[in-house]
Design a protein around this motif. Structure first.
Motif, PDB file in Angstrom:
ATOM      1  N   ASP A 660       0.798  -1.218   0.000  1.00 60.19           N
ATOM      2  CA  ASP A 660       0.000   0.000   0.000  1.00 60.19           C
ATOM      3  C   ASP A 660       0.832   1.271   0.000  1.00 60.19           C
ATOM      4  N   GLU A 661       2.052   1.196   0.589  1.00 64.77           N
ATOM      5  CA  GLU A 661       2.856   2.404   0.640  1.00 64.77           C
ATOM      6  C   GLU A 661       3.494   2.685  -0.725  1.00 64.77           C
ATOM      7  N   PRO A 662       3.842   3.934  -1.006  1.00 66.30           N
ATOM      8  CA  PRO A 662       4.483   4.263  -2.288  1.00 66.30           C
ATOM      9  C   PRO A 662       5.789   3.497  -2.429  1.00 66.30           C
ATOM     10  N   SER A 692      -0.947   0.503  -6.731  1.00 67.25           N
ATOM     11  CA  SER A 692      -1.556  -0.176  -5.577  1.00 67.25           C
ATOM     12  C   SER A 692      -2.989  -0.606  -5.883  1.00 67.25           C
ATOM     13  N   LEU A 693      -3.739   0.272  -6.536  1.00 66.34           N
ATOM     14  CA  LEU A 693      -5.157  -0.006  -6.793  1.00 66.34           C
ATOM     15  C   LEU A 693      -5.362  -1.155  -7.763  1.00 66.34           C
ATOM     16  N   ILE A 694      -4.461  -1.333  -8.717  1.00 65.70           N
ATOM     17  CA  ILE A 694      -4.683  -2.374  -9.730  1.00 65.70           C
ATOM     18  C   ILE A 694      -4.333  -3.768  -9.216  1.00 65.70           C
ATOM     19  N   ARG A 695      -3.967  -3.850  -7.934  1.00 70.11           N
ATOM     20  CA  ARG A 695      -3.712  -5.176  -7.364  1.00 70.11           C
ATOM     21  C   ARG A 695      -4.979  -6.000  -7.217  1.00 70.11           C
ATOM     22  N   LYS A 696      -6.133  -5.345  -7.167  1.00 70.69           N
ATOM     23  CA  LYS A 696      -7.388  -6.091  -7.135  1.00 70.69           C
ATOM     24  C   LYS A 696      -8.463  -5.268  -7.834  1.00 70.69           C
ATOM     25  N   ASP A 697      -9.591  -5.905  -8.134  1.00 70.32           N
ATOM     26  CA  ASP A 697     -10.607  -5.278  -8.982  1.00 70.32           C
ATOM     27  C   ASP A 697     -11.620  -4.437  -8.215  1.00 70.32           C
ATOM     28  N   LYS A 698     -11.733  -4.635  -6.919  1.00 66.36           N
ATOM     29  CA  LYS A 698     -12.777  -3.930  -6.171  1.00 66.36           C
ATOM     30  C   LYS A 698     -12.222  -3.484  -4.826  1.00 66.36           C
ATOM     31  N   TRP A 699     -12.485  -2.233  -4.476  1.00 64.23           N
ATOM     32  CA  TRP A 699     -12.046  -1.665  -3.201  1.00 64.23           C
ATOM     33  C   TRP A 699     -13.229  -0.991  -2.515  1.00 64.23           C
ATOM     34  N   GLU A 705      -9.284   5.372   0.963  1.00 62.35           N
ATOM     35  CA  GLU A 705      -8.939   6.514   1.819  1.00 62.35           C
ATOM     36  C   GLU A 705      -7.656   6.242   2.591  1.00 62.35           C
ATOM     37  N   ALA A 706      -7.492   4.990   3.039  1.00 64.20           N
ATOM     38  CA  ALA A 706      -6.279   4.635   3.776  1.00 64.20           C
ATOM     39  C   ALA A 706      -5.051   4.728   2.872  1.00 64.20           C
ATOM     40  N   LEU A 707      -5.181   4.263   1.625  1.00 62.70           N
ATOM     41  CA  LEU A 707      -4.072   4.352   0.679  1.00 62.70           C
ATOM     42  C   LEU A 707      -3.703   5.810   0.403  1.00 62.70           C
ATOM     43  N   CYS A 708      -4.729   6.629   0.190  1.00 59.47           N
ATOM     44  CA  CYS A 708      -4.485   8.048  -0.101  1.00 59.47           C
ATOM     45  C   CYS A 708      -3.870   8.767   1.093  1.00 59.47           C
ATOM     46  N   ARG A 709      -4.323   8.401   2.275  1.00 56.48           N
ATOM     47  CA  ARG A 709      -3.811   9.037   3.485  1.00 56.48           C
ATOM     48  C   ARG A 709      -2.305   8.783   3.614  1.00 56.48           C
ATOM     49  N   ASP A 710      -1.887   7.556   3.329  1.00 52.15           N
ATOM     50  CA  ASP A 710      -0.464   7.221   3.408  1.00 52.15           C
ATOM     51  C   ASP A 710       0.357   7.968   2.366  1.00 52.15           C
ATOM     52  N   GLY A 712      -0.521  11.012   1.205  1.00 56.51           N
ATOM     53  CA  GLY A 712      -0.763  12.434   1.323  1.00 56.51           C
ATOM     54  C   GLY A 712      -1.685  12.968   0.245  1.00 56.51           C
ATOM     55  N   LEU A 713      -2.625  12.113  -0.236  1.00 54.13           N
ATOM     56  CA  LEU A 713      -3.538  12.505  -1.306  1.00 54.13           C
ATOM     57  C   LEU A 713      -4.970  12.543  -0.799  1.00 54.13           C
ATOM     58  N   MET A 714      -5.809  13.330  -1.463  1.00 51.37           N
ATOM     59  CA  MET A 714      -7.243  13.352  -1.189  1.00 51.37           C
ATOM     60  C   MET A 714      -7.922  12.397  -2.159  1.00 51.37           C
ATOM     61  N   VAL A 715      -8.903  11.631  -1.650  1.00 47.05           N
ATOM     62  CA  VAL A 715      -9.501  10.566  -2.451  1.00 47.05           C
ATOM     63  C   VAL A 715     -10.087  11.086  -3.759  1.00 47.05           C
ATOM     64  N   SER A 716     -11.016  12.020  -3.671  1.00 46.02           N
ATOM     65  CA  SER A 716     -11.718  12.494  -4.868  1.00 46.02           C
ATOM     66  C   SER A 716     -10.750  13.048  -5.904  1.00 46.02           C
ATOM     67  N   GLY A 717      -9.818  13.898  -5.448  1.00 44.17           N
ATOM     68  CA  GLY A 717      -8.857  14.486  -6.362  1.00 44.17           C
ATOM     69  C   GLY A 717      -7.935  13.444  -6.972  1.00 44.17           C
ATOM     70  N   ALA A 718      -7.525  12.463  -6.162  1.00 44.39           N
ATOM     71  CA  ALA A 718      -6.614  11.428  -6.644  1.00 44.39           C
ATOM     72  C   ALA A 718      -7.280  10.563  -7.711  1.00 44.39           C
ATOM     73  N   LEU A 719      -8.527  10.166  -7.447  1.00 45.06           N
ATOM     74  CA  LEU A 719      -9.241   9.340  -8.421  1.00 45.06           C
ATOM     75  C   LEU A 719      -9.463  10.107  -9.722  1.00 45.06           C
ATOM     76  N   GLU A 720      -9.781  11.396  -9.588  1.00 44.78           N
ATOM     77  CA  GLU A 720      -9.992  12.220 -10.776  1.00 44.78           C
ATOM     78  C   GLU A 720      -8.697  12.369 -11.570  1.00 44.78           C
ATOM     79  N   THR A 721      -7.586  12.563 -10.890  1.00 45.35           N
ATOM     80  CA  THR A 721      -6.291  12.710 -11.563  1.00 45.35           C
ATOM     81  C   THR A 721      -5.924  11.438 -12.320  1.00 45.35           C
ATOM     82  N   ILE A 722      -6.111  10.292 -11.669  1.00 48.18           N
ATOM     83  CA  ILE A 722      -5.776   9.011 -12.313  1.00 48.18           C
ATOM     84  C   ILE A 722      -6.674   8.761 -13.521  1.00 48.18           C
ATOM     85  N   ASN A 723      -7.963   9.073 -13.399  1.00 47.33           N
ATOM     86  CA  ASN A 723      -8.878   8.871 -14.530  1.00 47.33           C
ATOM     87  C   ASN A 723      -8.565   9.830 -15.679  1.00 47.33           C
ATOM     88  N   ASP A 724      -8.195  11.078 -15.350  1.00 47.42           N
ATOM     89  CA  ASP A 724      -7.807  12.021 -16.405  1.00 47.42           C
ATOM     90  C   ASP A 724      -6.585  11.505 -17.152  1.00 47.42           C
TER      91      ASP A 724
END
Length: 754
Positions: A660-662, A692-699, A705-710, A712-724
C-alpha cells in the motif's frame, strides 16, 4: 301520550340491542378468534353485528329472525358411534363413525343440548353438502339447523368428509363431537389408546383439508397439542413443537419440564421459544426463508451456547388451560404436575432474540432476491447470497452437481478446466468477455462450494479469458485470506518462470519440478498460499504467455534487482539439462524487457553452467543441442537464489508487487520522481496509488482513503487525476465509483500497461 310511548319503546330497544351486542362481544372474546367479517350469535331472535364501521366509528346493528331450535322428544341416551360401526339415518348409511347419536346429551354446563349430537327424531330434508342457509351460524348446532341444513350436514357426514368446498360450519359440528370425546370421555378413561390414536389422525386429516381457515387451523392445532399432553406415549407431533402458536400448550409444558429438570434448553426448543414469545415478531427474512432461518439459528445457538442455556426455575407456576371450540364444553380440567412457567422470562429470551436478529440480518440479501418474481432458492445467484454458515444448504440447493464435477477435475486433471465448462454451472448466458462482474461470479461460486480458483483476480493479479482455462483447488483461500508479501513475490517468480518453461510449447518435468520446489521450499508461505500458488502455476503453464503489465513494473527496478531476476530465468531455462535456440531468444526478449543487454544471456548461461560439472552448451545459432554429459540439476542453486534474504532479490520482488505504501526511493535513476513522470505521464504519488489499486478489482472507499492518506492525497482528487491520465493514454476511465465501492477496469489497465 303515544309520542312518549314510542320514545320509551325506542329507549328500551336501544338498551336491549346494546346489551346483546356486549354479550356477543364477550362471548366472541372468550370462545372464538375469527377473521370473518360477520359474527352471528344464535338466539331465538338472532342479532347480527357487522364489523363494517361508519365514519363516526359506531357499529350498525340489524335484527333478523332466524330459525327457532326444534324441541326434541327423543329421550334415547346418546352413544358414541365408532368408525366401522354401521348406522342408518334418514336413508343415509354411515360407516365412518366419530359422532354422538341419540336424543339426550347435555352440554357440560347442563344448559342445552350437546351441539354435535345427531338426533334422528328432528326434521331432516335431503340436501347436498354444499347447501347452506342462515341457520349455519358462527357457533352452529345440529339441533338449531334447519331441516335442509341437517340434511346437508348428514350428506357430508355419510361421504368421505373431504370436500374442501364444504361450508365450514358442518366441519365444526363434526369437530365438536371429536373434541368432546377427547376432552371429556378420554379423561374418564372411556377411550382406549387405539381409538385415541385414530382420532388424532382424523384431526390431522381435517386440518390438512380445512386448515386454510385460520379459525379451524388454530382450534385443531390446540386439540392436537392437548392430546399430546394427555397421552404422550400414544401420540406426538414434532412440527407443532418446532413452530408453536402463541398460546401453545405443548411448548409451554415442554419448556417447563426442561427447566424443572435442570436440563439445557436445546437449539430446537430455543428456536420454538423465539417463535412463541408474544413480545417478539420474526422479521420478513425469517418468515420468507423459514427453513434457512431455522437452520442458521440452531447452528449459531449451538456455536455460542453448546448444548444450550440453563434457565433457573422461576416462581410463576405453569397452568394449562384448554379453550375449546365447542360452546358445549366448559371447565375442562387437565391433570398436571407442579411446574414453573418460564415462557415469558425476558432474560433468556433476549439472548435468543439477539441470535434471531443476527440470522435475519445475514439472510436479508438472500430474502430480497427471493422476493423478486421468477426466482428460486436453487438459482446460483440465490445460493451465492446464502451466509457461509449455510454452505451445506447451498450445496443441496444448487451446488451438488458443481461440487461433484469439481472434485472429479481436481482428482483426474489437476483441477484444470475450461472457462466455458465452468460457466455452465452459473446457469447464466455465456458472456463475450470476462470483466469484473463475471470474474467475481466465478470466484464466489468456487468459494461458496468450498474451492479456490486460479487465477483469482483478488490475489493473482490476472484474469482468465472466455476461451481459456481455470484451475480449481480444494479448500480454497477462505473468507479472510490476505496474501503475504512472500505470496506476491512468488507469484511473480512463477509467472516469469512459466514464460521460460513454455517457450517450446512443452514443459519438461525437470522444469515443472523446479518451479514446484520453489513453492514447496519457501518457509514464508502458508499452506493455503502454497495450494493457491500451485494452482496458479498450473494455470500459467497452460495459458499463452504474455508480458501484459510487466513493462511498467520492471522499468522501476534497479540494475542489481534486474540481475537477480535474470538469474532465476536462466536457471529455469536450464533446469532440463539443455537449452535450445528458442529458449535463448525468449531469454533475450525478457532481458530486453528488464532493460538488460540481451548479449548477456549467453554469458549468464555459461556462468551458471560452469558451476555444474559436465554441462555443455552450444551457440544460440546451432540448430541442434549437444546433450549434457550428465543430468543437469539446478534445484539447490535456484532455491538458494530465491530463498536468500539478500537485498537484491527482496527489493526486486517488492518493487514489482508494491504494497500500500508508495515505492521506496532507489539510487537507480529509474525510480526518480521526475523520470517516472516523464515515462508514465503522471507524477510519482499518483502512479504509486494507481499501482496499488490495480492489485485487485474492487475496493471499499475506506480502503482507498487509507491508501491516499499514506500518500498524502485526497480521495476524490486522486481518483480524478488518475482517470484524467487514463483518458489521455487510452481514452477510458480506469476507476469507477459505485456507491461505497470503487472498481478497477481490468481491460483499461491492460491497455495502459500494454
Amino acid at each position: 301520550m303515544e309520542f312518549w310511548l314510542i320514545i320509551g319503546a325506542a329507549v328500551v330497544l336501544y338498551y336491549v340491542i346494546k346489551a346483546m351486542a356486549a354479550s356477543s362481544k364477550q362471548q366472541t372474546t372468550n370462545n372464538k378468534s375469527s377473521s370473518e367479517n360477520e359474527i352471528r350469535v344464535t338466539t331465538t331472535n338472532r342479532v347480527v353485528a357487522n364489523d363494517n364501521r361508519d365514519d363516526d366509528d359506531l357499529a350498525t346493528f340489524s335484527i333478523s329472525y332466524g330459525y327457532e331450535e326444534e324441541k326434541s322428544k327423543n329421550k334415547t341416551p346418546a352413544k358414541w358411534i365408532k368408525p366401522g360401526e354401521p348406522i342408518t339415518i334418514k336413508e343415509h348409511t354411515f360407516t365412518g363413525g366419530n359422532f354422538y347419536f341419540g336424543g339426550k346429551l347435555s352440554s357440560l354446563d347442563e344448559y342445552g343440548t350437546e351441539v354435535s349430537l345427531v338426533d334422528d327424531s328432528l326434521k331432516i330434508e335431503n340436501k347436498p353438502p354444499s347447501y347452506e342457509d342462515e341457520s349455519l351460524g358462527y357457533w352452529p348446532k345440529f339441533i338449531s339447523l334447519t331441516p335442509k341444513g341437517r340434511g346437508a350436514f348428514l350428506s357430508w357426514l355419510s361421504g368421505n368428509r373431504s370436500d374442501p368446498e364444504t361450508p365450514l360450519g358442518y366441519v365444526f359440528i363434526y369437530f365438536y363431537g371429536i373434541e368432546r370425546r377427547i376432552t371429556v370421555d378420554s379423561i374418564k378413561h372411556e377411550v382406549d389408546d387405539a381409538e385415541f390414536k385414530y382420532l388424532f389422525g382424523e384431526i390431522l386429516r381435517l386440518k390438512d383439508i380445512y386448515g386454510s381457515s385460520r379459525s379451524f387451523s388454530n382450534y385443531s392445532a390446540r386439540l392436537l397439542e392437548f392430546m399430546c399432553l394427555l397421552r404422550p406415549h400414544v401420540v406426538t407431533h414434532p412440527e407443532l413443537e418446532k413452530a408453536p402458536q402463541r398460546d401453545s400448550l405443548l411448548f409451554k409444558h415442554r419448556l417447563a419440564t426442561t427447566v424443572h429438570e435442570g436440563k439445557p434448553v436445546s437449539a430446537e426448543l430455543a428456536l420454538a421459544w423465539v417463535r412463541f414469545y408474544p413480545d417478539y415478531n420474526l422479521k420478513k427474512p425469517a418468515r420468507r426463508c423459514a427453513y434457512e432461518f431455522s437452520q442458521m439459528f440452531t447452528r449459531l445457538y449451538s456455536k455460542k451456547y453448546g448444548d444450550g442455556i440453563i434457565v433457573k426455575p422461576n416462581k410463576t407456576r405453569l397452568k394449562i388451560e384448554y379453550h375449546p371450540a365447542s360452546s358445549s364444553l366448559r371447565g375442562i380440567s387437565f391433570p398436571q404436575q407442579d411446574l414453573p412457567d418460564p415462557s415469558n422470562l425476558k432474560g433468556p429470551v433476549n439472548k435468543l432474540i439477539a441470535i434471531a436478529d443476527e440470522c435475519t440480518t445475514q439472510l436479508d440479501a438472500y430474502s430480497r432476491y427471493l422476493a423478486k418474481p421468477d426466482t428460486s432458492p436453487t438459482d446460483i445467484e440465490a445460493v451465492l447470497l446464502l451466509p457461509d454458515d449455510l454452505s451445506d444448504v447451498g450445496a443441496t440447493l444448487g451446488l451438488g452437481k458443481f461440487k461433484k464435477w469439481a472434485e472429479d477435475a481436481i482428482s483426474t486433471k489437476n483441477g484444470l478446466v475450461s472457462v466455458e465448462e465452468f460457466w455452465t454451472y452459473t446457469k447464466s448466458p455465456l458472456p463475450a468477455k470476462i470483466n469484473k462482474k463475471e470474474a467475481e461470479l466465478i470466484q464466489n461460486l468456487a468459494q461458496k462450494a468450498g474451492y479456490g480458483i486460479a487465477p483469482d483476480t483478488r490475489y493473482h493479479q490476472a484474469k482468465a479469458s472466455m476461451d481459456g482455462k481455470l484451475v480449481l483447488f480444494s479448500e480454497g483461500h477462505g473468507k479472510y485470506f490476505e496474501p503475504s508479501k512472500a505470496f506476491s513475490e512468488m507469484g511473480m517468480a512463477l509467472r516469469l518462470g512459466a514464460m521460460v518453461a513454455t517457450i517450446d510449447s512443452h514443459v519438461d518435468q525437470a522444469e515443472l519440478h523446479l518451479l514446484n520446489q520453489l513453492i514447496d521450499h519457501d518457509t514464508n508461505l502458508s499452506p493455503t498460499e502454497k495450494r493457491s500458488l500451485h494452482a496458479y502455476l498450473v494455470w500459467r503453464l497452460n495459458t499463452p504467455s504474455n508480458i501484459t503489465g510487466l513493462k511498467a513494473r520492471v522499468e522501476l527496478l534497479g540494475k542489481t534487482e534486474k540481475a537477480a531476476v535474470s538469474r532465476i530465468l536462466v536457471g529455469v531455462a536450464m533446469a532440463d539439462g539443455k537449452i535450445d535456440p528458442q529458449e535463448i531468444k525468449q531469454l533475450e526478449k525478457l532481458y530486453t524487457l528488464l532493460g538488460l543487454d540481451k548479449t548477456q544471456v549467453t554469458g549468464d548461461i555459461h556462468g551458471i553452467s560452469s558451476s555444474k560439472a559436465g554441462a555443455r552448451l552450444v551457440s544460440p545459432q546451432s540448430e541442434t543441442i549437444l546433450p549434457a554429459s550428465s543430468s543437469f540439476q539446478l534445484d539447490e542453486s535456484i532455491l538458494a537464489i530465491h530463498e536468500s534474504e539478500t537485498k537484491d532479490v527482496q527489493s526486486m520482488l517488492s518493487a514489482i508487487f508494491a504494497e500500500d505504501e508508495p515505492f521506496s526511493e532507489s539510487d537507480d535513476s529509474a525510480t526518480d520522481s521526475t523520470v517516472i513522470e516523464e515515462k508514465t505521464g503522471i507524477d510519482k504519488p499518483h502512479y504509486a496509488l494507481f499501482e496499488s489499486l490495480i492489485r485487485k478489482d474492487k475496493w471499499t472507499r475506506e480502503e482507498v482513503e487509507a491508501l491516499c492518506r499514506d500518500s498524502g492525497l485526497m480521495v476524490s482528487g486522486a481518483l480524478e487525476t488518475i482517470n484524467d491520465w487514463s483518458f489521455e493514454k487510452v481514452d477510458g476511465a480506469v476507476l469507477e465509483e459505485d456507491g461505497d465501492a470503487i472498481y478497477v477496469d481490468r481491460e483499461i489497465v491492460e491497455e495502459i500497461e500494454g
